[in-house]
Design a protein around this motif. Structure first.
Motif, PDB file in Angstrom:
ATOM      1  N   THR A   1       0.841  -1.196   0.000  1.00  0.00           N
ATOM      2  CA  THR A   1       0.000   0.000   0.000  1.00  0.00           C
ATOM      3  C   THR A   1       0.875   1.245   0.000  1.00  0.00           C
ATOM      4  OG1 THR A   1      -0.089  -0.128   2.386  1.00  0.00           O
ATOM      5  CG2 THR A   1      -1.943  -1.043   1.173  1.00  0.00           C
ATOM      6  N   LEU A   2       0.360   2.263  -0.635  1.00  0.00           N
ATOM      7  CA  LEU A   2       1.120   3.497  -0.726  1.00  0.00           C
ATOM      8  C   LEU A   2       0.471   4.549   0.166  1.00  0.00           C
ATOM      9  CD1 LEU A   2       1.602   3.233  -4.528  1.00  0.00           C
ATOM     10  CD2 LEU A   2       3.433   3.307  -2.851  1.00  0.00           C
ATOM     11  N   PRO A   3       1.269   5.501   0.630  1.00  0.00           N
ATOM     12  CA  PRO A   3       0.745   6.434   1.623  1.00  0.00           C
ATOM     13  C   PRO A   3      -0.271   7.409   1.044  1.00  0.00           C
ATOM     14  CG  PRO A   3       2.930   7.063   0.948  1.00  0.00           C
ATOM     15  CD  PRO A   3       2.671   5.736   0.335  1.00  0.00           C
ATOM     16  N   ARG A   4      -1.234   7.763   1.863  1.00  0.00           N
ATOM     17  CA  ARG A   4      -2.094   8.899   1.528  1.00  0.00           C
ATOM     18  C   ARG A   4      -1.432  10.133   2.101  1.00  0.00           C
ATOM     19  NH1 ARG A   4      -6.794   6.883   3.903  1.00  0.00           N
ATOM     20  NH2 ARG A   4      -6.726   8.785   5.116  1.00  0.00           N
ATOM     21  N   THR A   5      -1.567  11.220   1.369  1.00  0.00           N
ATOM     22  CA  THR A   5      -0.915  12.423   1.879  1.00  0.00           C
ATOM     23  C   THR A   5      -1.850  13.155   2.821  1.00  0.00           C
ATOM     24  OG1 THR A   5      -1.687  13.624  -0.043  1.00  0.00           O
ATOM     25  CG2 THR A   5       0.510  12.689  -0.140  1.00  0.00           C
TER      26      THR A   5
ATOM     27  N   PRO B   1       4.766  15.788   3.666  1.00  0.00           N
ATOM     28  CA  PRO B   1       3.428  15.376   3.252  1.00  0.00           C
ATOM     29  C   PRO B   1       2.490  15.057   4.415  1.00  0.00           C
ATOM     30  CG  PRO B   1       4.953  13.567   2.987  1.00  0.00           C
ATOM     31  CD  PRO B   1       5.758  14.722   3.511  1.00  0.00           C
TER      32      PRO B   1
ATOM     33  N   ALA C   1       1.664  10.122   6.092  1.00  0.00           N
ATOM     34  CA  ALA C   1       2.363   9.793   4.847  1.00  0.00           C
ATOM     35  C   ALA C   1       3.848   9.580   5.101  1.00  0.00           C
ATOM     36  CB  ALA C   1       2.150  10.909   3.822  1.00  0.00           C
TER      37      ALA C   1
ATOM     38  N   GLU D   1       4.421   6.273   6.644  1.00  0.00           N
ATOM     39  CA  GLU D   1       4.246   5.208   5.666  1.00  0.00           C
ATOM     40  C   GLU D   1       5.497   5.065   4.786  1.00  0.00           C
ATOM     41  OE1 GLU D   1       1.704   3.205   5.579  1.00  0.00           O
ATOM     42  OE2 GLU D   1       2.592   2.103   3.898  1.00  0.00           O
TER      43      GLU D   1
ATOM     44  N   GLN E   1       7.970   1.911   4.416  1.00  0.00           N
ATOM     45  CA  GLN E   1       8.259   1.279   3.130  1.00  0.00           C
ATOM     46  C   GLN E   1       9.751   1.095   2.905  1.00  0.00           C
ATOM     47  OE1 GLN E   1       6.398   3.854   0.289  1.00  0.00           O
ATOM     48  NE2 GLN E   1       4.859   2.311  -0.181  1.00  0.00           N
TER      49      GLN E   1
ATOM     50  N   GLU F   1       1.810   1.855  -9.527  1.00  0.00           N
ATOM     51  CA  GLU F   1       0.666   2.240  -8.708  1.00  0.00           C
ATOM     52  C   GLU F   1       0.496   3.747  -8.605  1.00  0.00           C
ATOM     53  OE1 GLU F   1       0.814   0.338  -4.939  1.00  0.00           O
ATOM     54  OE2 GLU F   1       1.162  -1.642  -5.819  1.00  0.00           O
ATOM     55  N   ARG F   2       1.628   4.457  -8.510  1.00  0.00           N
ATOM     56  CA  ARG F   2       1.547   5.910  -8.367  1.00  0.00           C
ATOM     57  C   ARG F   2       1.689   6.608  -9.693  1.00  0.00           C
ATOM     58  NH1 ARG F   2       3.947   9.002  -3.500  1.00  0.00           N
ATOM     59  NH2 ARG F   2       2.559   8.222  -1.911  1.00  0.00           N
TER      60      ARG F   2
END
Lengths: 347, 252
Positions: A4-8, B100, B104, B107, B111, B183-184
């Protein structure tokens, strides 16, 4: 690593850090006020804040205090803040904790120019006074540009070595120039130069103080405004540029502000050594390397240290007084040696 | 997204003009022998050497037309680590280019497996740990600027991000870069020394030699044993891997 990627989220300053910031700056401010009260009251001309407020002071004493002590206190604050603040800013610019206006030769370059001016134009009028400031600024600016040009050509440890050697060369050169001027100077000029060269606030009068009051705060403001960008610069020039920093503009502004500030300080008070090294270094150990906190804290801490040192210089050998520059060098020299002995550049 | 056009690079004698583009969603690897101009090319793509760049465009605009701040929201650079003399805490360093927000940041730190290092000073870290810190910082910078945008995730430029990593970290780093691209919807440009990493994880490869791009295209087309033998003066052997690019092994 996770999929999963971070939400800002929102951009907030954590409350803990804000409190720490206010606490450190508040504590330094209170300490500075206390030091000023002590310095106002100490010594042969001293008047305590209580006496000043109550106003039951002989007019003569009041007159003397106002003419001699008050400008001296103000100058102590301005010069201390400027030297320590410019030390912190230069260290940020060079990304090196050993950068300091005295070590790099800025102060002695400014000093030489002021000495030349004093010998060539031996007038004590306004022309001579303002000329001193211009000469100090130009001397500091010249050295700053030279040193920065040299530093840019090397990277890593080479840059440190180049910087310190360039500072050594400039200091030696300025010393030789000063010796040469001593031949040319009249007896009175010689005395003036040697007293002033040791670094002292003892000769502060309103004329010089007012000039410093006009020129130093803007220089301090410029440095404070660029503190966040100095943080970015610590990433290295290419990365900082990619993170949105206009490095040339930052360099120009910091070089101009420190040269102006250091030049003015040297013109009014001679060379007061090591404040720019000592104060930021101690504060960095306490507050971390972020310039948003380090720069204002260094300015307050520099003012505090110089006001206290000047007070001590006044009372230690009463009724005579020792030059405060001597005192700060006595403190700073061993500390610098200790830094070198400890070996690691970081702090 | 990012395009280079012919000419305009004449101020940099070490690099010959080249033509190409980078699009969001892909990983482009730049490989080549030492001194081939890979890092120079990367700093030109980032706009750091803007006086010499000529017509490099990002989102259709010449790099020189961007303000530094706007550009910082669209591309981030992970240079080879330049030591600052100051001991930043990892947590403070990663948000230097943009913050951010706490979630964020946490996270991104997780990662890159930096959670247990977050309170440490950066001078006490190993080379590989510092590399991961600098990648985390670049991601924070792009994430901070992306807040209101629904478009692609921006351009990430990395200079040898795996040079000091162990093989486990290399794999996780390259997988992360792939995932960011997909994904991004980021465009990832990565200078790599390890040809097998490029063959395994890149969508396209540029092979540089002596300031020129000598080949470009899919990894299987570019990373041929004969061509590499000429470019690197090396004797290689391609070993078959089921379902993946062949493994390039040194001949003993």
């Amino acid at each position: 690593m996770d999929m999963t990627l971070p939400r800002t989220g929102q951009n907030r300053v954590p409350r803990r850090r804000l409190r720490r910031r206010l606490g450190a700056l508040g504590g330094l401010s209170v300490a500075l006020l206390l030091a000023l009260a002590w310095a106002a009251a100490s010594g042969s001309l001293g008047l305590s804040p209580l006496e000043l407020v109550m106003g039951e002071v002989p007019a003569m004493d009041w007159q003397v205090w106002w003419q001699l002590r008050l400008p001296r206190l103000l100058l102590g604050v301005l010069v201390g803040a400027m030297l320590a603040g410019s030390g912190a800013a230069m260290q940020g610019l060079f990304r090196n904790p050993l950068a300091d206006p005295t070590l790099l030769g800025l102060a002695s370059g400014a000093g030489l120019c002021v000495a030349v001016w004093v010998v060539l134009f031996p007038a004590s009028d306004a022309f001579g006074l303002y000329g001193q400031f211009v000469a100090g600024f130009l001397g500091a600016l010249g050295v700053c540009l030279l040193v920065f040009g040299l530093a840019r050509r090397r990277v890593g440890n080479g840059a440190v070595l180049t910087l310190l050697l360039a500072g050594l060369a400039i200091n030696t050169l300025a010393g030789a120039g000063g010796g040469l001027l001593a031949f040319l100077a009249s007896d009175e000029q010689l005395r003036q130069l040697s007293l002033w060269g040791m670094g002292s606030l003892a000769h502060s009068l309103w004329g010089a103080t007012l000039v410093a009051l006009v020129l130093v705060p803007p220089a301090l403001l410029v440095l404070l405004r660029r503190s966040q960008d100095l943080d970015l610069l610590q990433l290295g020039e290419a990365t900082a540029h990619a993170a949105g920093l206009d490095g040339r503009r930052l360099t120009r502004q910091v070089v101009a502000a420190t040269s102006l500030g250091v030049g003015v300080c040297v013109a009014v008070s001679g060379i007061i050594g090591f404040l720019g090294l000592l104060v930021p270094h101690c504060l960095r150990l306490w507050l971390g390397p972020g310039h948003r906190l380090l720069l204002p804290a260094s300015m307050l801490g520099g003012a505090l240290l110089l006001v206290v040192a000047d007070g001590l210089a006044r009372v230690m050998a009463m009724p005579a007084e020792m030059p405060v520059g001597l005192l700060t060098s006595l403190l700073g020299g061993p500390y610098f040696l200790y830094l070198l002995l400890r070996g690691r550049q970081g702090c | 997204m990012l395009s280079l056009h012919h000419a305009g690079l004449i101020d940099l004698p070490s690099l010959s003009p080249l033509h190409g583009d980078v699009t969001p969603g892909e990983v482009l690897a730049i490989v080549g022998p030492n001194g081939a101009g890979k890092t120079t090319l990367l700093t030109m793509l980032s706009g750091f050497r803007y006086s010499q760049l000529g017509p490099v465009t990002l989102d259709g605009w010449s790099l020189e037309a961007w303000t530094p701040a706007a550009l910082a929201g669209r591309r981030a650079l992970v240079a080879q680590f330049e030591p600052s003399g100051f001991d930043w805490r990892v947590r403070d360093l990663v948000v230097l280019g943009g913050d951010p927000g706490p979630e964020a940041v946490a996270e991104i730190i997780r990662q890159l497996e930096l959670a247990c290092l977050a309170e440490r000073g950066v001078l006490s870290l190993s080379g590989g740990e510092r590399q991961r810190v600098m990648v985390a910082r670049a991601l924070c910078q792009l994430a901070a600027a992306r807040r209101d945008q629904n478009r692609d995730g921006g351009l990430l430029l990395l200079d040898e991000p795996t040079s000091a990593l162990d093989i486990g970290q290399q794999q996780r780093m390259m997988r992360l870069l792939r995932r960011l691209a997909v994904e991004r919807h980021m465009a990832v440009v990565c200078v790599l020394h390890d040809l097998n990493l490029a063959a395994t994880y890149a969508d396209r490869v540029w092979l540089m030699a002596a300031g020129k791009r000598v080949a470009h295209g899919a990894p299987s087309q570019v990373l041929e044993v004969e061509r590499l033998a000429l470019t690197y003066r090396v004797e290689l052997q391609a070993l078959d891997r089921a379902g993946a690019a062949p493994w390039l092994a040194l001949k003993p």
